[in-house]
Design a protein around this motif. Structure first.
Motif, PDB file in Angstrom:
ATOM      1  N   PRO A 124      -0.246   7.248   3.646  1.00  0.00           N
ATOM      2  CA  PRO A 124      -0.919   8.535   3.417  1.00  0.00           C
ATOM      3  C   PRO A 124       0.135   9.628   3.237  1.00  0.00           C
ATOM      4  N   VAL A 125      -0.139  10.564   2.323  1.00  0.00           N
ATOM      5  CA  VAL A 125       0.811  11.663   2.116  1.00  0.00           C
ATOM      6  C   VAL A 125       0.453  12.856   2.993  1.00  0.00           C
ATOM      7  N   TRP A 126      -0.604  12.679   3.806  1.00  0.00           N
ATOM      8  CA  TRP A 126      -1.032  13.797   4.640  1.00  0.00           C
ATOM      9  C   TRP A 126       0.074  14.217   5.580  1.00  0.00           C
ATOM     10  N   LYS A 127       0.200  15.522   5.740  1.00  0.00           N
ATOM     11  CA  LYS A 127       1.216  16.070   6.618  1.00  0.00           C
ATOM     12  C   LYS A 127       0.671  16.098   8.049  1.00  0.00           C
ATOM     13  N   LEU A 129     -13.547   8.643   7.855  1.00  0.00           N
ATOM     14  CA  LEU A 129     -12.603   9.048   6.808  1.00  0.00           C
ATOM     15  C   LEU A 129     -11.395   8.106   6.765  1.00  0.00           C
ATOM     16  N   VAL A 130     -10.792   7.856   7.914  1.00  0.00           N
ATOM     17  CA  VAL A 130      -9.610   6.991   7.875  1.00  0.00           C
ATOM     18  C   VAL A 130     -10.013   5.529   7.688  1.00  0.00           C
ATOM     19  N   LEU A 160       0.842  -1.196   0.000  1.00  0.00           N
ATOM     20  CA  LEU A 160       0.000   0.000   0.000  1.00  0.00           C
ATOM     21  C   LEU A 160       0.875   1.243   0.000  1.00  0.00           C
ATOM     22  N   LYS A 161       0.251   2.375  -0.335  1.00  0.00           N
ATOM     23  CA  LYS A 161       0.952   3.648  -0.215  1.00  0.00           C
ATOM     24  C   LYS A 161       0.588   4.274   1.130  1.00  0.00           C
ATOM     25  N   ILE A 209      -5.815   0.830   4.471  1.00  0.00           N
ATOM     26  CA  ILE A 209      -4.814   0.637   5.526  1.00  0.00           C
ATOM     27  C   ILE A 209      -5.374  -0.301   6.593  1.00  0.00           C
ATOM     28  N   ASP A 223      -3.049  21.113   3.762  1.00  0.00           N
ATOM     29  CA  ASP A 223      -2.670  19.747   3.464  1.00  0.00           C
ATOM     30  C   ASP A 223      -2.876  19.363   2.003  1.00  0.00           C
ATOM     31  N   LEU A 224      -3.626  20.158   1.268  1.00  0.00           N
ATOM     32  CA  LEU A 224      -3.900  19.810  -0.124  1.00  0.00           C
ATOM     33  C   LEU A 224      -2.640  20.011  -0.966  1.00  0.00           C
ATOM     34  N   GLY A 225      -2.482  19.177  -1.968  1.00  0.00           N
ATOM     35  CA  GLY A 225      -1.366  19.360  -2.883  1.00  0.00           C
ATOM     36  C   GLY A 225      -1.555  20.607  -3.720  1.00  0.00           C
ATOM     37  N   ARG A 226      -2.828  20.952  -3.943  1.00  0.00           N
ATOM     38  CA  ARG A 226      -3.162  22.164  -4.707  1.00  0.00           C
ATOM     39  C   ARG A 226      -4.171  22.960  -3.894  1.00  0.00           C
ATOM     40  N   MET A 267     -14.566  12.129   2.999  1.00  0.00           N
ATOM     41  CA  MET A 267     -13.949  13.450   2.913  1.00  0.00           C
ATOM     42  C   MET A 267     -14.883  14.439   2.232  1.00  0.00           C
ATOM     43  N   THR A 296     -10.270   3.530   3.980  1.00  0.00           N
ATOM     44  CA  THR A 296      -9.027   3.367   3.220  1.00  0.00           C
ATOM     45  C   THR A 296      -8.631   1.895   3.292  1.00  0.00           C
TER      46      THR A 296
END
Ligand code: SF4
Ligand code: SF4
Lengths: 296, 293
Positions: free
Chosen positions: A16-19, A143-144, A13-14, A149, A72-75, A92, A147
């Motif tokens: 989460p990229v969340w900061k 939300l979590v 799995l990847k 995970i 937290d958004l990439g954009r 979300m 996923t």
């Protein structure tokens, strides 16, 4: 149980990229939601002092909440794209609408309350914010959980309870700090009930996850945060119960509970990363599932 | 059961007659997909290169992982085909006598978790039944990344270095589009076109599954007993893959999950718990107000 096979031990799995902001987002969202619920109930019961203070707590937290999300958004400049659709399959998406509705009603109620204008509208907005706040306090668990995970998805039935009770505990604690002790009894009761419920929900979650999938809560960063959170809950709860009728006790006990709530969100966030990183958490339960099907 | 009519089990982007790509009505195309037959992969990485060239995918680091000839490591925002290399010694004696190679890709799931959880609607189901991210809608929230049961998606972080290529380092999520633009022009995806051994086959999913089953049987009969199909079963946890595989060992050996399940299959439990917990928070608040005046 045989060793899990994998591709050079690489994750399946990847992560989460969340900061780190996202853990604070969970914290402030829950706090704000439950605090506005408390404010609405206090208003309807005639405890205007508690209602005012809890509402201000809720408004403060709900003001930072979207900022944390946007950061937290990439954009980030595309935050409003969240509101182009409404999708029940995406907690979300549901959450973005909750955050928007809750932020607006809470802000309106708090502004009217401070200015002393339109008490009827203020109460209506406050009740709406309280009801939306209940959703705010638990949707982050959904939300979590939605996923892949393992440590999150497998705890899907318990996570919303853990987030909700944690929200109640921190909202009660913040309101107990912000309100003169004589009017703050319900806030202290909420903090204590929330803390007890949170401990129970986390226990249930651990039991559900079992030794393997639940392992991240006993190791590394998430393990440390989880332990710290538990200790702070016990200490803060005890202090609030014994000395909460006096200001210093309320402030100290409440602060410990707030810290506990933050650390618990961190523990859950970090556990998710650890669970994604090691392929065994994905492979072993899935293999067991295949074997169980074959032997049926 | 036809591949065009796998029933949905939930809400959202699940491919099913009422709500999937057949909602395109007259514009709907047969469901297209990939069959990756890893038994004939020679590890040349032509697919990786062709994909990068056609889709203007930025570089993903010129490094060696040290794991055999693998230099791209995993699928990501900038690696849409990833060739895995597994060196093994299976017979007596020393040296490598078995070499597994496999070109991994987005599975274009029948029930796609990434599509379901995307809060902006950036991820959609095309008229070919494939799953595509729209760059101009994605806000980089990152939710699709841990939702995918295969770890296919990641985000191109903005500080990733020099800008080059379309949508490079834009902070958005990216993955294989099954060459949506080529499909719309009646061409096959770049990787399938470039593959010199036909390890990557492209076509209507119905036909691919039939071909793959024959091929697998043939391999098993001729002594390759470890041959098995992965993702050809519409009754699996994601309703079957739009891009499925013939493997020569367990999926986890290739870095694939052995029994993936779409997260939203359990949506009822998730929202049920969230609603019950919200009710409990409300009851606790009311109780605290009522009992502790
Ligand atoms: S493999 Fe992952 S990214 Fe591809 S369609 Fe399925 S869930 Fe989405
Ligand atoms: S990162 Fe983009 S594509 Fe992924 S869920 Fe968020 S908005 Fe959708």
């Amino acid at each position: 149980m045989t060793e899990a096979r994998s591709y050079y031990g690489q994750p399946i799995l990847k992560e989460p990229v969340w900061k780190p902001e996202i853990a604070w987002y969970f914290f402030t969202g829950g706090l704000s939601g439950a605090a506005s619920g408390l404010a609405a109930a206090a208003r309807l019961s005639g405890n205007d002092l508690l209602a005012r203070r809890a509402l201000l707590v809720a408004a403060g937290a709900s003001a930072v909440n979207p900022l944390l999300l946007i950061k937290d958004l990439g954009r980030p400049e595309r935050f409003l794209n969240m509101l182009r659709v409404f999708k029940v399959t995406s907690p979300m998406s549901v959450g973005s609408w909750l955050v928007a509705g809750h932020g607006a009603t809470t802000g309106l109620a708090a502004t009217l309350d401070v200015l002393g204008l339109c008490p009827r509208l203020r109460t209506t907005a406050g009740v709406a914010s309280g009801l939306l706040g209940l959703g705010m306090s638990t949707y982050t668990g959904a939300l979590v959980a939605d996923t892949s995970i393992p440590v999150w998805h497998d705890a899907r039935r318990e996570l919303p309870f853990a987030f909700g009770s944690g929200a109640a505990a921190t909202a009660g604690a913040a309101a107990a700090i912000a309100t003169p002790a004589r009017a703050a009894r319900p806030a202290r009761a909420l903090a204590l009930a929330g803390a007890v419920a949170e401990v129970a929900a986390l226990k249930a979650m651990e039991r559900r996850l079992g030794a393997l999938v639940g392992e991240p809560y006993h190791q590394g960063a998430s393990g440390r945060y989880a332990k710290l959170a538990k200790g702070l809950t016990l200490a803060g709860g005890a202090l609030l119960a014994v000395g909460g009728r006096k200001r210093p006790g309320a402030i100290l006990g409440g602060s410990l509970l707030l810290a506990s709530g933050a650390f618990e969100r961190w523990a859950i966030f970090k556990a998710g990363s650890a669970s994604a990183r090691d392929p065994k958490y994905t492979v072993v339960p899935q293999r067991a599932r295949i074997e169980a099907r074959a032997s049926r | 059961m036809s591949w065009d009519q796998v029933p949905g089990h939930g809400l959202g982007g699940h491919l099913k007659t009422a709500d999937g790509h057949l909602s395109y009505g007259a514009e709907a195309q047969p469901r297209m997909g990939f069959f990756t037959d890893t038994s004939v992969c020679i590890g040349c990485k032509a697919c990786e290169v062709a994909c990068k060239e056609w889709n203007l995918v930025p570089e993903d680091g010129f490094t060696w992982t040290g794991n055999s000839f693998d230099n791209t490591g995993e699928l990501s925002a900038s690696t849409w085909r990833h060739v895995a290399f597994i060196e093994r010694s299976v017979r007596d004696g020393d040296g490598i006598d078995q070499w597994l190679m496999s070109s991994d890709v987005c599975k274009h799931c029948t029930h796609a978790a990434c599509l379901d959880v995307c809060p902006t609607g950036a991820i959609f189901r095309t008229e070919f039944g494939t799953v595509v991210i729209q760059d101009e809608v994605c806000n980089g929230c990152g939710y699709c990344i841990p939702a995918c049961p295969f770890g296919v998606i990641s985000r191109r972080e903005r500080d990733q270095g020099v800008e080059h290529g379309l949508a490079a380092h834009d902070g958005g999520a990216h993955k294989c589009t099954l060459c949506y633009d080529r499909l719309q022009d009646g061409m096959e995806p770049a990787c399938a076109k470039a593959c010199p051994t036909d390890s990557i086959q492209f076509g209507p999913l119905d036909e691919l599954v039939a071909t793959a089953r024959e091929r697998c049987e043939h391999l098993v009969e001729s002594g390759v007993e470890s041959a098995r199909l992965y993702g050809d079963d519409p009754d699996d946890g994601i309703g079957g893959f739009g891009a499925f595989f013939l493997l020569l060992d367990d999926p986890e050996v290739y870095g694939l999950p052995p029994d993936p399940v779409v997260t939203t299959r359990n949506l009822g439990q998730i929202w049920g718990a969230a609603a019950a917990a919200a009710g409990l928070v409300g009851a606790t608040i009311v109780g605290a107000i009522a009992l502790a005046r």
